[in-house]
Design an enzyme around this catalytic site. Structure first.
Site, mmCIF file in Angstrom:
data_model
loop_
_atom_site.group_PDB
_atom_site.id
_atom_site.type_symbol
_atom_site.label_atom_id
_atom_site.label_comp_id
_atom_site.label_asym_id
_atom_site.label_seq_id
_atom_site.Cartn_x
_atom_site.Cartn_y
_atom_site.Cartn_z
ATOM 1 C CE LYS A 28 3.847 1.639 2.375
ATOM 2 N NZ LYS A 28 3.772 1.874 0.914
ATOM 3 C CB SER A 29 1.360 -1.434 7.934
ATOM 4 O OG SER A 29 1.479 -1.970 6.645
ATOM 5 N NE ARG A 33 -3.354 -1.060 9.799
ATOM 6 C CZ ARG A 33 -2.964 -1.177 8.542
ATOM 7 N NH1 ARG A 33 -1.926 -0.504 8.098
ATOM 8 N NH2 ARG A 33 -3.630 -1.975 7.702
ATOM 9 N N GLY A 101 -2.334 3.357 -1.490
ATOM 10 C CA GLY A 101 -3.583 2.615 -1.403
ATOM 11 C C GLY A 101 -4.003 2.399 0.034
ATOM 12 N NE ARG A 129 -3.297 0.199 -5.742
ATOM 13 C CZ ARG A 129 -2.625 0.094 -4.593
ATOM 14 N NH1 ARG A 129 -1.810 1.075 -4.228
ATOM 15 N NH2 ARG A 129 -2.774 -0.971 -3.832
ATOM 16 C CG ASP A 327 3.100 -4.912 -0.030
ATOM 17 O OD1 ASP A 327 2.411 -4.868 -1.066
ATOM 18 O OD2 ASP A 327 2.748 -4.382 1.041
ATOM 19 C CE LYS A 354 -0.690 -5.463 -2.616
ATOM 20 N NZ LYS A 354 -0.929 -4.862 -1.287
ATOM 21 N NE ARG A 358 3.811 -3.727 -6.140
ATOM 22 C CZ ARG A 358 3.654 -3.363 -4.875
ATOM 23 N NH1 ARG A 358 3.287 -4.264 -3.972
ATOM 24 N NH2 ARG A 358 3.853 -2.112 -4.504
#
EC number: 2.5.1.19
Length: 450
Positions: A28-29, A33, A101, A129, A327, A354, A358
C-alpha cells in the site's frame, strides 16, 4: 466490500490447517507513492502490481483531480502521465481520501508549495485523525490551512505562492509526516531537510531517488538526516510494486496460530523499515523462514513460509522497533494471546492516533475474548494464555479500522469459540481480497448477515 457503506458483520471460526500459497495484494505504501510521484513526473510512469484497495484508488482519483492522467489497464497495471513538479492544477471539487491517512497527508504535502487551494475530507475515521502534525510543518513553507477544531478534516490547504525551503525535525516517528515535508520540498527552492530521531519506513526517499531527485540520507548525532534539493525534473519510471508486508502479516500470523498450518506468502517486501513484525515473531519462536531472498526495484524481497508454531513465548518488543511494525501491533497482540507469558510492547503511542485508538480497540476485544491486557499511554502488555486456552466468543467493534477487523478474524481461527466483528467493510481499504484468499487457505470466515 466497501469501507464507506453499509456495515458488514463478520465471523471467524476455528479451522483446520491453513495450507497453500497466499498471494497478498501489492504494498500500500509503495502504491500510494507510485501514483503521487508519477503525477509529479514528466512522461508516462508504468506501474504493475498496484494495490486495488479503496485507499489507493482514492489517491488515484486525487491525482486525476490535480491534473494528471491516471489510467487503469486492469489486473493492477496502471499508467500515470504526470504534470511535473509544480504542475498541479487546482481541483474543481473536494478531495475525498476515504480512510487513508497516508493518502491525505502525502497529497497535502505535494500540493502545499504550489499556488493552488484544495479542500480535503474523508470517512468518519479519517475526519477524527489529527492533521496538525502535517499542517504545522507545511506552514513553515508558507502554506496556510483552515480546518475543524484540532486541525481535523474537512480542511482546506492554501498553497504557498513563494515557498521557502525548510529544516524540520519530526516530533514523532511518522513516515507520513516525513514524506509530506519532503514532497512539499520538491517545489521549494534550495534544500529541504528532515531530521528524524527514529528511522521510519523509507519508501519515499528510495522512490524520490529512483525518479531522479537529488536526495541524500545520513546518520548524524541529531538523528537520521534527509536532504532534498528542490525543483528537480522528475522522470517517469517503470515500477513493479512488491507485495505488502502489512497485508502478509495476516495470513502469516494465522498460519502460526492455526494447528497444522503451512502457508507460503511470495514476493513480500522486506525493507528494514517494514519487517519488524517478522523479526519479532521469530524471536517469539515462530516457525517463519525467508526463501528466495532477492532485490526488485530497489527493494529487498523474499518468499515467506509460515508454519504452525505451538511453542511461542512472550517477549519484550524493543521500543526502537516500533516504527518498523507500527501497523502490525494489533495482529501481533493476537499471536501474543496464544503465547506462554507476557508480550510487552512499549513506545507505541502512535497506535492511539491511527484509524482508531488501536491499543484501546485491541485491549477491549482481547479482554472480551478472555485475554488479560494491561495498558498505558504508550505501552501495553498481553498476558498470553498458551495454545488451547484462549476462549474467544466475543463480538468486537472494528471502529472503521481495517487492521482491527482483520486481526480479530485471524484470532477466531484458533480460539475455542468464534470471534465476530460488528463491521468488516473497512477491510476493503487495504486488503480487498482478504476473504477469498483466507478461504482458499482453509479459513472459515463468513459474513454474519448472509
Amino acid at each position: 466490500m466497501s469501507g464507506h457503506g453499509t456495515p458488514i458483520p463478520m465471523t471467524s471460526r476455528k479451522c483446520g490447517p491453513l495450507t497453500g500459497v497466499a498471494n497478498v495484494p501489492g504494498d500500500k505504501s509503495i502504491s500510494h507513492r507510485s501514483l503521487i510521484l508519477g503525477a509529479l513526473s514528466v512522461g508516462k510512469t508504468e506501474i504493475s502490481g498496484l494495490l486495488l484497495g479503496e485507499d489507493v484508488l482514492d489517491t488515484a482519483k486525487a491525482m486525476r483531480a490535480f491534473g494528471a492522467t491516471v489510467t487503469d489497464h486492469g489486473e493492477g497495471n496502471w499508467t500515470v502521465e504526470g504534470v511535473g513538479v509544480g504542475g498541479f492544477a487546482e481541483p474543481e471539487d473536494v478531495i475525498d481520501c476515504g480512510n487513508s491517512g497516508t493518502g491525505v497527508r502525502l497529497i497535502m504535502g505535494c500540493m502545499a508549495t504550489s499556488p493552488i487551494s484544495a479542500t480535503f475530507t474523508g470517512d468518519a475515521s479519517l475526519r477524527s485523525r489529527p492533521m496538525g502534525r502535517v499542517t504545522d510543518p507545511l506552514a513553515l513553507f508558507g502554506a496556510k490551512s483552515y480546518g475543524r477544531e484540532g486541525g481535523r478534516l474537512p480542511l482546506t490547504i492554501v498553497g504557498a505562492a513563494n515557498p521557502v525551503p525548510v529544516t524540520y525535525t519530526t516530533p514523532v516517528p511518522s513516515a507520513q509526516v516525513k514524506s509530506a515535508v519532503l514532497l512539499a520540498g520538491l517545489n521549494a527552492p534550495g534544500q529541504t531537510v528532515v531530521i528524524e530521531k527514529e528511522a521510519t519506513r523509507d519508501h519515499t526517499e528510495r522512490m524520490l531517488a529512483g525518479f531522479g531527485a537529488e536526495i541524500t540520507v545520513e546518520d548524524t548525532d541529531e538523528g537520521r538526516k534527509i536532504t532534498l534539493t528542490g525543483q528537480p525534473e522528475l522522470k517517469a519510471q517503470t515500477i513493479v510494486v512488491p507485495r505488502d508486508p502489512s497485508s502478509a502479516a495476516f495470513p502469516v500470523c494465522a498460519a502460526i496460530i492455526a494447528e497444522g498450518s503451512d502457508v507460503l506468502v511470495p514476493n513480500i517486501g522486506l525493507n528494514d523499515t517494514r519487517a519488524g513484525l517478522f523479526t519479532t515473531l521469530r524471536e517469539m519462536g515462530a516457525d517463519l523462514e525467508y526463501e528466495n531472498m532477492r532485490e526488485e526495484g530497489g527493494e529487498p524481497v523474499a518468499d515467506l513460509r509460515a508454519k504452525y508454531s505451538p511453542n511461542l513465548k512472550g517477549i519484550e518488543v524493543p521500543p526502537a522497533r516500533a516504527a518498523s511494525m507500527i501497523d502490525e501491533y494489533p495482529v501481533l497482540s493476537v499471536v501474543a494471546a496464544f503465547a506462554e507469558g507476557d508480550t510487552v510492547m512499549k513506545g507505541v503511542k502512535e497506535l492511539r492516533v491511527k484509524e482508531s485508538d488501536r491499543i484501546d480497540a485491541m485491549a477491549k476485544g482481547l479482554r472480551a475474548a478472555g485475554v488479560e491486557v494491561d495498558e498505558g499511554d504508550d505501552w501495553w502488555i498481553v498476558k498470553g494464555r498458551g495454545f488451547g486456552n484462549v476462549p474467544g466468543g466475543a463480538t468486537v467493534e472494528s471502529r472503521l479500522d481495517h487492521r482491527i477487523a482483520m486481526s480479530f478474524m485471524v484470532m477466531g481461527m484458533a480460539t475455542e469459540k468464534p470471534m465476530s466483528v460488528d463491521d468488516g467493510s473497512p477491510i476493503a481499504t487495504s486488503f480487498p481480497i482478504f476473504e477469498p484468499l483466507m478461504a482458499e487457505l482453509g479459513a472459515a470466515v463468513s459474513r454474519s448477515n448472509q
